[in-house]
Scaffold this motif. Structure first.
Motif, PDB file in Angstrom:
ATOM      1  N   VAL A  97       0.835  -1.207   0.000  1.00 52.90           N
ATOM      2  CA  VAL A  97       0.000   0.000   0.000  1.00 52.90           C
ATOM      3  C   VAL A  97       0.867   1.253   0.000  1.00 52.90           C
ATOM      4  O   VAL A  97       0.578   2.229  -0.712  1.00 52.90           O
ATOM      5  N   ALA A  98       1.943   1.245   0.784  1.00 52.10           N
ATOM      6  CA  ALA A  98       2.848   2.400   0.800  1.00 52.10           C
ATOM      7  C   ALA A  98       3.483   2.609  -0.574  1.00 52.10           C
ATOM      8  O   ALA A  98       3.655   3.752  -1.023  1.00 52.10           O
ATOM      9  N   ASP A  99       3.814   1.513  -1.252  1.00 53.94           N
ATOM     10  CA  ASP A  99       4.385   1.625  -2.593  1.00 53.94           C
ATOM     11  C   ASP A  99       3.383   2.221  -3.574  1.00 53.94           C
ATOM     12  O   ASP A  99       3.767   2.926  -4.512  1.00 53.94           O
ATOM     13  N   CYS A 100       2.097   1.958  -3.365  1.00 58.78           N
ATOM     14  CA  CYS A 100       1.060   2.548  -4.224  1.00 58.78           C
ATOM     15  C   CYS A 100       1.047   4.072  -4.107  1.00 58.78           C
ATOM     16  O   CYS A 100       0.833   4.769  -5.108  1.00 58.78           O
ATOM     17  N   ALA A 101       1.271   4.580  -2.918  1.00 54.91           N
ATOM     18  CA  ALA A 101       1.312   6.029  -2.746  1.00 54.91           C
ATOM     19  C   ALA A 101       2.450   6.630  -3.566  1.00 54.91           C
ATOM     20  O   ALA A 101       2.292   7.688  -4.185  1.00 54.91           O
ATOM     21  N   ALA A 102       3.600   5.945  -3.588  1.00 58.04           N
ATOM     22  CA  ALA A 102       4.720   6.427  -4.400  1.00 58.04           C
ATOM     23  C   ALA A 102       4.380   6.367  -5.884  1.00 58.04           C
ATOM     24  O   ALA A 102       4.749   7.264  -6.654  1.00 58.04           O
ATOM     25  N   HIS A 134      -6.766   3.763  -1.257  1.00 56.77           N
ATOM     26  CA  HIS A 134      -6.801   4.925  -2.158  1.00 56.77           C
ATOM     27  C   HIS A 134      -8.070   4.886  -3.018  1.00 56.77           C
ATOM     28  O   HIS A 134      -8.003   4.810  -4.248  1.00 56.77           O
ATOM     29  N   PRO A 135      -9.242   4.957  -2.387  1.00 61.44           N
ATOM     30  CA  PRO A 135     -10.488   4.822  -3.153  1.00 61.44           C
ATOM     31  C   PRO A 135     -10.733   5.964  -4.126  1.00 61.44           C
ATOM     32  O   PRO A 135     -11.523   5.812  -5.064  1.00 61.44           O
ATOM     33  N   ASP A 136     -10.078   7.087  -3.906  1.00 63.13           N
ATOM     34  CA  ASP A 136     -10.232   8.208  -4.824  1.00 63.13           C
ATOM     35  C   ASP A 136      -9.471   7.988  -6.123  1.00 63.13           C
ATOM     36  O   ASP A 136      -9.729   8.690  -7.119  1.00 63.13           O
ATOM     37  N   ARG A 137      -8.556   7.011  -6.156  1.00 65.97           N
ATOM     38  CA  ARG A 137      -7.730   6.806  -7.342  1.00 65.97           C
ATOM     39  C   ARG A 137      -7.900   5.405  -7.933  1.00 65.97           C
ATOM     40  O   ARG A 137      -8.140   5.261  -9.134  1.00 65.97           O
ATOM     41  N   PHE A 138      -7.738   4.359  -7.123  1.00 65.01           N
ATOM     42  CA  PHE A 138      -7.858   2.991  -7.648  1.00 65.01           C
ATOM     43  C   PHE A 138      -9.337   2.631  -7.767  1.00 65.01           C
ATOM     44  O   PHE A 138      -9.984   2.266  -6.799  1.00 65.01           O
ATOM     45  N   ARG A 139      -9.852   2.708  -9.006  1.00 63.63           N
ATOM     46  CA  ARG A 139     -11.288   2.590  -9.190  1.00 63.63           C
ATOM     47  C   ARG A 139     -11.692   1.543 -10.227  1.00 63.63           C
ATOM     48  O   ARG A 139     -12.876   1.374 -10.514  1.00 63.63           O
ATOM     49  N   ALA A 140     -10.725   0.816 -10.774  1.00 63.26           N
ATOM     50  CA  ALA A 140     -11.015  -0.272 -11.715  1.00 63.26           C
ATOM     51  C   ALA A 140     -10.105  -1.432 -11.331  1.00 63.26           C
ATOM     52  O   ALA A 140      -8.977  -1.542 -11.801  1.00 63.26           O
TER      53      ALA A 140
END
Length: 254
Positions: A108-113, A148-154
């Motif tokens: 999850v932290a890597d997703c933020a990067a 990150h529901p505002d970004r990962f949406r598919a």
């Protein structure tokens, strides 16, 4: 297609990332591929190329970078990848030792990067993000969407593992209520990691959530069925997954 390798700074080091996109136009919506237990390898780049050709910036991060970026490759004489269950105990132990080094929180932290990288890159659009993951990556896509529901949406998870590992607030299945957009999960009927009670628990969790949700239990399919070079590859099941993944990406990402 345009391909490049980039190094993204994270709190734990430098994460190598493969990026592929169409040659013209852009910027393109990103789709992140979350690797399975075998690690980063050329096969995942080939899958990224398939996604990229239809109008996306397909991105494959090497999430094992904390362990030196190691990957594993055990083949049968005919060239297909052997299933983990068939490997000698020593080989299994080496693989699981690396796997245990990568926690869900790390992914999850890597997703933020990755999101910071997308927002700063002119070739990648800064809107909604798609994903596809296999095995542990099939769980990581849910964790990313919940964080990150505002970004990962598919979100597409295929033969996932450890979706229902406990009742605590950080159990992966509890992320269902945090997810947005659309989520699809493909299961193998013969996958020991997702018996019927797991499938039912996850379906019930998403049934009470706002994200659109669909799942398929592919008859006769084993764990690992969606990976093209696997000894258990199921062409029909994988085609059904691709149909739903591409339709979702079109609806949500454009």
């Amino acid at each position: 297609m345009i391909e490049r390798s980039v190094d993204i700074a994270t709190a734990d080091g430098t994460m190598p990332v493969f990026v592929t996109r169409p040659e013209g136009g852009g910027p393109y919506p990103p789709v992140v591929l979350f690797m399975d237990i075998w690690g980063f390898r050329e096969l995942l780049c080939d899958i990224a190329r398939r996604i990229g050709t239809v109008g996306y910036a397909a991105v494959v991060p090497n999430l094992y970078y904390r362990a030196g970026g190691v990957s594993f490759d055990h083949r049968l004489p005919d060239g297909r990848t052997r299933s983990l269950v068939d490997l000698p105990r020593a080989d299994k132990d080496r693989i699981f030792a690396v796997r245990r080094h990568l926690s869900d929180d790390m992914a999850v932290a890597d997703c933020a990067a990755l999101l910071d990288f997308f927002d700063a890159d002119a070739e990648i659009s800064g809107g909604p993000v798609g994903s596809m993951g296999w095995c542990m990556g099939g769980r990581h896509v849910i964790r990313a969407a919940g964080a990150h529901p505002d970004r990962f949406r598919a979100t597409v998870g295929l033969h996932p593992t450890e979706l229902v590992g406990g009742d605590g607030p950080d159990a992966a299945w509890r992320d269902a209520t945090r997810c947005a957009g659309e989520v699809y999960i493909g299961y193998g009927e013969r996958d020991p990691y997702t018996p019927p009670e797991v499938v039912e628990t996850v379906a019930a969790a998403f049934g009470a959530a706002s994200a659109g949700f669909e799942h398929i239990v592919h008859r006769g399919a084993e764990h690992g069925y969606a990976i093209p070079d696997r000894d258990v590859f199921d062409k029909h099941a994988a085609a059904r997954d691709w149909e739903r993944a591409f339709a979702m990406y079109r609806r949500v990402l454009g």
